[in-house]
Design a protein around this motif. Structure first.
Motif, PDB file in Angstrom:
ATOM      1  N   GLU A 102      88.259  47.658  11.533  1.00 41.06           N
ATOM      2  CA  GLU A 102      87.891  46.212  11.248  1.00 41.06           C
ATOM      3  C   GLU A 102      87.890  45.582  12.895  1.00 41.06           C
ATOM      4  O   GLU A 102      87.082  44.763  13.263  1.00 41.06           O
ATOM      5  CB  GLU A 102      89.060  45.481  10.488  1.00 41.06           C
ATOM      6  N   ALA A 103      88.983  45.846  13.898  1.00 39.84           N
ATOM      7  CA  ALA A 103      89.083  45.353  15.081  1.00 39.84           C
ATOM      8  C   ALA A 103      87.800  45.764  15.891  1.00 39.84           C
ATOM      9  O   ALA A 103      87.326  44.712  16.527  1.00 39.84           O
ATOM     10  CB  ALA A 103      90.350  45.710  15.678  1.00 39.84           C
ATOM     11  N   LEU A 104      87.417  47.003  15.709  1.00 40.72           N
ATOM     12  CA  LEU A 104      86.210  47.378  16.619  1.00 40.72           C
ATOM     13  C   LEU A 104      84.942  46.648  15.996  1.00 40.72           C
ATOM     14  O   LEU A 104      84.257  46.023  16.799  1.00 40.72           O
ATOM     15  CB  LEU A 104      86.192  48.672  16.479  1.00 40.72           C
ATOM     16  N   LEU A 105      84.731  46.382  14.762  1.00 38.33           N
ATOM     17  CA  LEU A 105      83.624  45.813  14.519  1.00 38.33           C
ATOM     18  C   LEU A 105      83.592  44.303  14.831  1.00 38.33           C
ATOM     19  O   LEU A 105      82.586  43.647  15.093  1.00 38.33           O
ATOM     20  CB  LEU A 105      83.478  45.730  12.741  1.00 38.33           C
ATOM     21  N   ALA A 128      84.257  59.725  10.513  1.00 40.02           N
ATOM     22  CA  ALA A 128      84.304  59.391  11.851  1.00 40.02           C
ATOM     23  C   ALA A 128      85.268  60.154  12.585  1.00 40.02           C
ATOM     24  O   ALA A 128      86.132  60.506  12.201  1.00 40.02           O
ATOM     25  CB  ALA A 128      84.775  57.996  11.935  1.00 40.02           C
ATOM     26  N   SER A 129      85.061  60.384  14.000  1.00 36.75           N
ATOM     27  CA  SER A 129      85.829  60.978  14.975  1.00 36.75           C
ATOM     28  C   SER A 129      85.803  60.201  16.180  1.00 36.75           C
ATOM     29  O   SER A 129      84.854  59.937  16.770  1.00 36.75           O
ATOM     30  CB  SER A 129      85.429  62.361  15.121  1.00 36.75           C
ATOM     31  N   PRO A 130      86.856  59.734  16.683  1.00 42.42           N
ATOM     32  CA  PRO A 130      88.303  60.039  16.073  1.00 42.42           C
ATOM     33  C   PRO A 130      88.451  59.046  14.660  1.00 42.42           C
ATOM     34  O   PRO A 130      87.810  58.133  14.301  1.00 42.42           O
ATOM     35  CB  PRO A 130      89.170  59.350  17.104  1.00 42.42           C
ATOM     36  N   ARG A 131      89.227  59.593  13.868  1.00 43.60           N
ATOM     37  CA  ARG A 131      89.508  58.784  12.582  1.00 43.60           C
ATOM     38  C   ARG A 131      90.312  57.522  12.766  1.00 43.60           C
ATOM     39  O   ARG A 131      91.099  57.627  13.610  1.00 43.60           O
ATOM     40  CB  ARG A 131      90.541  59.887  11.792  1.00 43.60           C
ATOM     41  N   LEU A 132      89.891  56.610  12.338  1.00 40.63           N
ATOM     42  CA  LEU A 132      90.382  55.285  12.530  1.00 40.63           C
ATOM     43  C   LEU A 132      91.057  54.741  11.016  1.00 40.63           C
ATOM     44  O   LEU A 132      90.563  55.158   9.928  1.00 40.63           O
ATOM     45  CB  LEU A 132      89.340  54.336  12.969  1.00 40.63           C
ATOM     46  N   LEU A 182      93.650  51.718  20.891  1.00 42.65           N
ATOM     47  CA  LEU A 182      92.078  51.626  20.989  1.00 42.65           C
ATOM     48  C   LEU A 182      91.540  52.010  22.169  1.00 42.65           C
ATOM     49  O   LEU A 182      90.621  52.636  22.674  1.00 42.65           O
ATOM     50  CB  LEU A 182      91.229  50.489  20.153  1.00 42.65           C
ATOM     51  N   GLU A 183      92.132  51.455  23.278  1.00 43.60           N
ATOM     52  CA  GLU A 183      91.939  51.572  24.732  1.00 43.60           C
ATOM     53  C   GLU A 183      92.342  52.906  24.967  1.00 43.60           C
ATOM     54  O   GLU A 183      91.482  53.676  25.587  1.00 43.60           O
ATOM     55  CB  GLU A 183      92.689  50.485  25.382  1.00 43.60           C
ATOM     56  N   ALA A 184      93.385  53.570  24.616  1.00 43.72           N
ATOM     57  CA  ALA A 184      93.895  54.832  24.853  1.00 43.72           C
ATOM     58  C   ALA A 184      92.985  55.879  24.474  1.00 43.72           C
ATOM     59  O   ALA A 184      92.614  57.133  25.012  1.00 43.72           O
ATOM     60  CB  ALA A 184      95.157  55.229  24.294  1.00 43.72           C
ATOM     61  N   ALA A 185      92.327  55.438  23.225  1.00 43.67           N
ATOM     62  CA  ALA A 185      91.309  56.519  22.748  1.00 43.67           C
ATOM     63  C   ALA A 185      89.779  56.322  23.466  1.00 43.67           C
ATOM     64  O   ALA A 185      89.007  57.085  23.130  1.00 43.67           O
ATOM     65  CB  ALA A 185      91.279  56.068  21.295  1.00 43.67           C
TER      66      ALA A 185
END
Length: 161
Positions: free
Chosen positions: A46-49, A36-40, A80-83
Motif C-alpha cells: 500500500e505504501a509503495l502504491l 511478487a519478489s521481494p515478498r511484501l 523499503l529503502e533497505a530493499a
C-alpha cells in the motif's frame, strides 16, 4: 413502507451474495501479490502504491494515507529503502522537507505486480461468456461509483463512468 423490488433482492441479501462473490475477486487479486519478489506485506505494498501515485509525498502524508503513526511509517520506509524499492530525497520546494519516491526497482516491482494481476484476471475472464464479462464490469463500475459518493468508502477517489 414497502421495499422496491422482490424480497430476494433486498440490500442485505445482495450484500451477503456480493461478499461471497467478492472473495473470488480478492483471492485472485492477492494471489498476484504472493508471487511478487521481494515478498511484501499489505502495508508495504500500500505504501509503495501511494508513493507511486503521489511521488514526493512526505512521511506525514504517507502516514495519513495508510492510517499509521509517522514513526511506524518511518520504520516501514526504512525497510523499503533497505530493499531498494524506495528512496528519500529533498523536496524541490524545501530543503528541510523529505519526499518519498520509488526507485527503478520499486517501479518495476509494481509494474510486474500489475501485469500479473492483469494476467490472472484475464485468465478468469476468458472462462466467462462475453455478456457475463460486460455485466460484471457494469456492476463493478456502478459499485465503485456508489462507493466514491459522499458517505461511501472511497469518497476521495475519482472513478470512471
Amino acid at each position: 413502507m414497502e421495499r422496491a423490488g422482490p424480497p430476494d433482492d433486498s440490500a442485505g441479501d445482495l450484500a451477503s451474495q456480493l461478499t461471497a462473490a467478492a472473495e473470488a475477486v480478492v483471492a485472485t487479486w492477492t494471489q498476484a501479490t504472493r508471487t511478487a519478489s521481494p515478498r511484501l506485506s499489505a502495508l508495504q505494498l500500500e505504501a509503495l502504491l501511494i508513493v507511486r501515485r503521489w511521488p514526493g509525498i512526505n512521511l506525514t502524508g504517507l502516514a495519513e494515507e495508510v492510517g499509521a503513526a509517522p514513526p511506524a511509517v518511518s520504520r516501514l520506509c526504512d525497510r523499503l529503502e533497505a530493499a531498494g524499492l524506495l528512496r528519500r530525497e529533498p523536496a524541490p520546494t524545501s530543503r528541510r522537507e523529505i519526499g518519498l519516491v520509488l526507485t527503478l526497482q520499486g517501479n518495476e516491482l509494481i509494474d510486474a505486480l500489475f501485469a500479473r494481476r492483469h494476467e490472472m484476471f484475464a485468465a478468469v475472464l476468458s472462462r466467462m461468456r462475453p455478456a457475463e464479462r460486460r455485466q460484471l464490469l457494469s456492476g463493478l463500475l456502478a459499485f465503485a461509483r456508489a462507493a466514491a459518493r459522499p458517505g461511501g468508502v472511497d469518497a476521495d477517489r475519482e472513478l470512471p463512468g
